[in-house]
Scaffold this motif. Structure first.
Motif, PDB file in Angstrom:
ATOM      1  N   LEU A 102       0.837  -1.192   0.000  1.00 45.27           N
ATOM      2  CA  LEU A 102       0.000   0.000   0.000  1.00 45.27           C
ATOM      3  C   LEU A 102       0.872   1.242   0.000  1.00 45.27           C
ATOM      4  O   LEU A 102       1.852   1.331   0.759  1.00 45.27           O
ATOM      5  CB  LEU A 102      -0.918   0.001   1.224  1.00 45.27           C
ATOM      6  N   ASP A 103       0.535   2.193  -0.848  1.00 44.15           N
ATOM      7  CA  ASP A 103       1.242   3.474  -0.887  1.00 44.15           C
ATOM      8  C   ASP A 103       0.398   4.535  -0.166  1.00 44.15           C
ATOM      9  O   ASP A 103      -0.816   4.624  -0.389  1.00 44.15           O
ATOM     10  CB  ASP A 103       1.484   3.923  -2.324  1.00 44.15           C
ATOM     11  N   VAL A 104       1.095   5.344   0.694  1.00 49.97           N
ATOM     12  CA  VAL A 104       0.413   6.390   1.458  1.00 49.97           C
ATOM     13  C   VAL A 104       0.813   7.754   0.904  1.00 49.97           C
ATOM     14  O   VAL A 104       1.982   8.003   0.606  1.00 49.97           O
ATOM     15  CB  VAL A 104       0.766   6.288   2.955  1.00 49.97           C
ATOM     16  N   PHE A 105      -0.168   8.640   0.760  1.00 51.53           N
ATOM     17  CA  PHE A 105       0.076   9.993   0.256  1.00 51.53           C
ATOM     18  C   PHE A 105      -0.458  11.007   1.256  1.00 51.53           C
ATOM     19  O   PHE A 105      -1.447  10.769   1.945  1.00 51.53           O
ATOM     20  CB  PHE A 105      -0.632  10.200  -1.088  1.00 51.53           C
ATOM     21  N   VAL A 106       0.236  12.173   1.321  1.00 49.46           N
ATOM     22  CA  VAL A 106      -0.183  13.281   2.173  1.00 49.46           C
ATOM     23  C   VAL A 106      -0.515  14.456   1.256  1.00 49.46           C
ATOM     24  O   VAL A 106       0.289  14.839   0.385  1.00 49.46           O
ATOM     25  CB  VAL A 106       0.905  13.683   3.182  1.00 49.46           C
ATOM     26  N   ILE A 107      -1.700  15.027   1.447  1.00 46.31           N
ATOM     27  CA  ILE A 107      -2.158  16.117   0.582  1.00 46.31           C
ATOM     28  C   ILE A 107      -2.356  17.385   1.428  1.00 46.31           C
ATOM     29  O   ILE A 107      -2.993  17.338   2.490  1.00 46.31           O
ATOM     30  CB  ILE A 107      -3.479  15.735  -0.109  1.00 46.31           C
ATOM     31  N   ASP A 108      -1.808  18.489   0.956  1.00 49.91           N
ATOM     32  CA  ASP A 108      -2.042  19.795   1.584  1.00 49.91           C
ATOM     33  C   ASP A 108      -3.393  20.289   1.077  1.00 49.91           C
ATOM     34  O   ASP A 108      -3.522  20.643  -0.117  1.00 49.91           O
ATOM     35  CB  ASP A 108      -0.933  20.759   1.186  1.00 49.91           C
ATOM     36  N   ASP A 109      -4.393  20.332   1.965  1.00 48.36           N
ATOM     37  CA  ASP A 109      -5.715  20.719   1.477  1.00 48.36           C
ATOM     38  C   ASP A 109      -5.815  22.221   1.221  1.00 48.36           C
ATOM     39  O   ASP A 109      -6.823  22.709   0.734  1.00 48.36           O
ATOM     40  CB  ASP A 109      -6.818  20.252   2.411  1.00 48.36           C
ATOM     41  N   GLY A 110      -4.719  22.961   1.579  1.00 44.65           N
ATOM     42  CA  GLY A 110      -4.707  24.392   1.272  1.00 44.65           C
ATOM     43  C   GLY A 110      -4.304  24.651  -0.157  1.00 44.65           C
ATOM     44  O   GLY A 110      -4.804  25.570  -0.804  1.00 44.65           O
ATOM     45  N   THR A 111      -3.368  23.854  -0.691  1.00 40.99           N
ATOM     46  CA  THR A 111      -2.868  24.089  -2.054  1.00 40.99           C
ATOM     47  C   THR A 111      -3.129  22.911  -2.976  1.00 40.99           C
ATOM     48  O   THR A 111      -3.006  23.019  -4.188  1.00 40.99           O
ATOM     49  CB  THR A 111      -1.361  24.345  -2.027  1.00 40.99           C
ATOM     50  N   GLY A 112      -3.456  21.749  -2.417  1.00 41.62           N
ATOM     51  CA  GLY A 112      -3.635  20.552  -3.232  1.00 41.62           C
ATOM     52  C   GLY A 112      -2.350  19.828  -3.517  1.00 41.62           C
ATOM     53  O   GLY A 112      -2.330  18.849  -4.275  1.00 41.62           O
ATOM     54  N   THR A 113      -1.263  20.302  -2.934  1.00 42.48           N
ATOM     55  CA  THR A 113       0.017  19.636  -3.168  1.00 42.48           C
ATOM     56  C   THR A 113      -0.012  18.226  -2.583  1.00 42.48           C
ATOM     57  O   THR A 113      -0.476  18.020  -1.458  1.00 42.48           O
ATOM     58  CB  THR A 113       1.163  20.434  -2.543  1.00 42.48           C
ATOM     59  N   VAL A 114       0.529  17.255  -3.377  1.00 39.54           N
ATOM     60  CA  VAL A 114       0.563  15.857  -2.957  1.00 39.54           C
ATOM     61  C   VAL A 114       1.990  15.464  -2.638  1.00 39.54           C
ATOM     62  O   VAL A 114       2.908  15.662  -3.452  1.00 39.54           O
ATOM     63  CB  VAL A 114      -0.005  14.928  -4.044  1.00 39.54           C
ATOM     64  N   PHE A 115       2.161  14.936  -1.446  1.00 39.25           N
ATOM     65  CA  PHE A 115       3.462  14.432  -1.041  1.00 39.25           C
ATOM     66  C   PHE A 115       3.403  12.900  -1.007  1.00 39.25           C
ATOM     67  O   PHE A 115       2.427  12.310  -0.534  1.00 39.25           O
ATOM     68  CB  PHE A 115       3.832  14.956   0.358  1.00 39.25           C
TER      69      PHE A 115
END
Length: 573
Positions: free
Chosen positions: A498-511
């Motif tokens: 499983l791959d985990v992603f973190v999203i900045d809900d202020g800019t939509g940036t995906v880490f």
């Protein structure tokens, strides 16, 4: 039309029905395919099957079964001339009897013959030189011509001399003498040929009894009034007409006794008048007949036909043959019929296709069904096999023996591991064995994963490995320090897949993607550029964004989870 079926019962024996016609000829019909007990299987993909039919019909030749007794007038008057023919009346009588016997021989119906003579008395001739008295011999025995040739006025000289006194014409004596050879014969049909050139003048008291005796013995009298002066109705002591009428024969005036009318009726000739076929009581045409009725016997015909579109169940094929013997006797017609029963079976497997969500249901059941005659559906063995993605998977049957139940059904259930390697297409094959043959049906099973994983965001350790307290009430974030452990779980795929992603809900940036699980430090900095850098200590990654962090996960099937928020208060101004 359905595909041709395969006959599956071995060592079948052809069925035959036969009878003996009135003239002793054999009439028979045979069904060689199918025979009772045979089974046929509907081809895969069809609903019916064509069953081949083969057989034959034959008719023989009748047995020689007719007796003839030739009764010759040897009274003195037969010494007169025989008109334009030449010779005496007796010579003409002898020639007539010879010609008649030759016709009997040529016809082939005659079983045996005898000769009698009469004048005042009567005598049955000894027909052979063998010891003892031989009142009858075969029509083609040389002794017949010898005896006829030895007839003289007043008697017969061979093979044993017998005198009858030529001075009177005693019909009763001639009839009584004929009874000797008639009684000696075992033929089914008996004929007496009675020749005289005069009218009876003696023996009237015994005439009716002599005629009745021959009639009781089954003889038919054909009488002939020989010469222009003779009469069928004349005579003081019985008439030629009376003896014929009493036994169902005829009396004929013949000016020339050497040319008697043809009275020989063949009884050995036979005829096949019809051959027919029915399938399930419905008339069915032949594909081939090697000889088409009507035809004369002896003879036979081989036939083929197709019992078309036979549905599962019990069936019957009946072949019949009709023939006459003697051919000339319509009342001798008989029919023989041979019926054979056979069974047709069909095999199916359901469902044809099916799809399972592997994460929630890793078990599959198929049902094999044998369709056929009622009461014969139980006990057929079925073998199941799984190929494809989960090749070699095993399961259980119900009934446990993997044999069909009384309704013709058996189920097969198997399960696969809940893991990525199970995803894909299986082919389930079922093979039924009915008697000595088998049929296989394939169905498919799709194991799919369309269920997304579940992402979680829990308070995590700081660089020192400690998890700070996080009250998470009111306007404060759930974790004011921003330390989180982000994880994901899935029904099919393991954590490592499983791959985990973190999203900045202020800019939509995906880490990301990040390993599962991953420890992060999230900092909310309004107006700052989103940023990712390696963390220290127990923190894997330090992330900065303008809003809160949202966690998502993707499994090996590409399913994306719903986002989960990790709440952090904004940095102090």
């Amino acid at each position: 039309m359905a595909a041709a079926g395969v006959m599956m019962a071995g060592y079948a024996v052809a069925g035959t029905d036969s009878t003996t016609l009135a003239n002793g000829a054999d009439l028979s019909v045979t069904v060689s395919t199918p025979t009772t007990g045979d089974t046929f299987l509907v081809p895969t993909g069809s609903t019916t099957v064509d069953v081949p039919v083969e057989g034959s019909a034959s008719i023989g030749e009748g047995e020689p079964n007719v007796h003839w007794t030739y009764v010759v007038d040897v009274s003195g008057s037969t010494g007169a001339g025989c008109g334009s023919v030449g010779g005496t009346v007796l010579d003409c009588e002898k020639q007539a009897v010879t010609n008649l016997n030759n016709a009997v021989v040529a016809d082939g119906s005659g079983k045996d013959v005898g000769v009698s003579v009469f004048g005042r008395g009567g005598a049955s001739a000894d027909m052979s030189g063998a010891a003892g008295n031989q009142p009858i011999v075969a029509p083609d025995d040389p002794g017949v011509d010898v005896v006829i040739g030895s007839i003289v006025i007043g008697g017969v000289n061979l093979y044993t001399p017998r005198a009858v006194n030529p001075n009177d014409t005693n019909f009763s004596a001639g009839l009584t003498a004929a009874g000797t050879s008639v009684s000696a014969s075992t033929a089914a049909s008996k004929n007496v040929v009675f020749l005289s050139d005069g009218e009876s003048n003696l023996g009237g008291g015994n005439f009716n009894a002599a005629v009745a005796a021959l009639d009781s013995a089954g003889a038919t009298i054909y009488s002939f009034a020989v010469g222009s002066g003779a009469s069928c109705a004349g005579g003081s002591d019985g008439t030629l007409q009376a003896m014929a009428d009493a036994t169902g024969g005829t009396c004929t005036n013949v000016p020339n006794p050497a040319t008697l009318p043809d009275i020989v009726q063949n009884v050995t000739d036979t005829a096949m008048t019809d051959v027919a076929l029915e399938v399930d009581t419905v008339s069915t045409s032949f594909d081939t007949l090697t000889q088409t009725p009507p035809f004369d016997g002896p003879g036979s015909t081989d036939f083929t036909a197709t019992a078309a579109d036979q549905a599962p169940g019990a069936h019957e094929v009946c072949a019949s043959a009709t023939g006459t013997g003697p051919k000339s006797d319509a009342s001798s017609e008989q029919t023989v019929t041979q019926c054979e029963t056979y069974d047709v079976y069909a095999f199916s497997l359901t469902p044809e296709t099916a799809t399972n969500e592997l994460g929630s249901d890793n078990e599959h059941t198929v049902t094999a069904t044998v369709d056929g005659p009622a009461g014969k559906l139980a006990g057929w063995p079925v073998e199941f096999a799984v190929t494809g993605q989960n090749a070699g998977a095993t399961g259980t049957c119900a009934p446990a023996s993997c044999e069909t139940d009384a309704d013709g059904e058996v189920t097969f259930t198997y399960s696969v591991p809940v893991e990525p390697n199970s995803l894909g297409t299986d082919t389930i094959s079922a093979t039924v064995t009915v008697n000595s043959d088998s049929a296989t049906v394939d169905v498919t099973k799709e194991w799919v994963d369309t269920t997304p994983p579940t992402a979680t965001c829990e308070p995590g350790p700081n660089p020192g490995g400690q998890i700070p307290a996080a009250p998470g009430e009111g306007g404060q974030g759930q974790n004011q320090d921003g330390f989180y452990t982000v994880t994901a779980t899935d029904d099919v795929w393991g954590a490592e897949s499983l791959d985990v992603f973190v999203i900045d809900d202020g800019t939509g940036t995906v880490f990301g993607p990040y390993a599962n699980p991953t420890n992060i430090k999230w900092t909310e900095a309004n107006g700052a550029d989103p940023r990712e850098k390696a963390g220290s200590g127990a923190v894997d990654w330090a992330l900065k964004g303008q809003g809160d962090a949202q966690i998502t996960a993707v499994d090996g099937s590409g399913n994306l989870s719903d986002p989960v928020a990790c709440l952090v208060p904004p940095a102090p101004q």
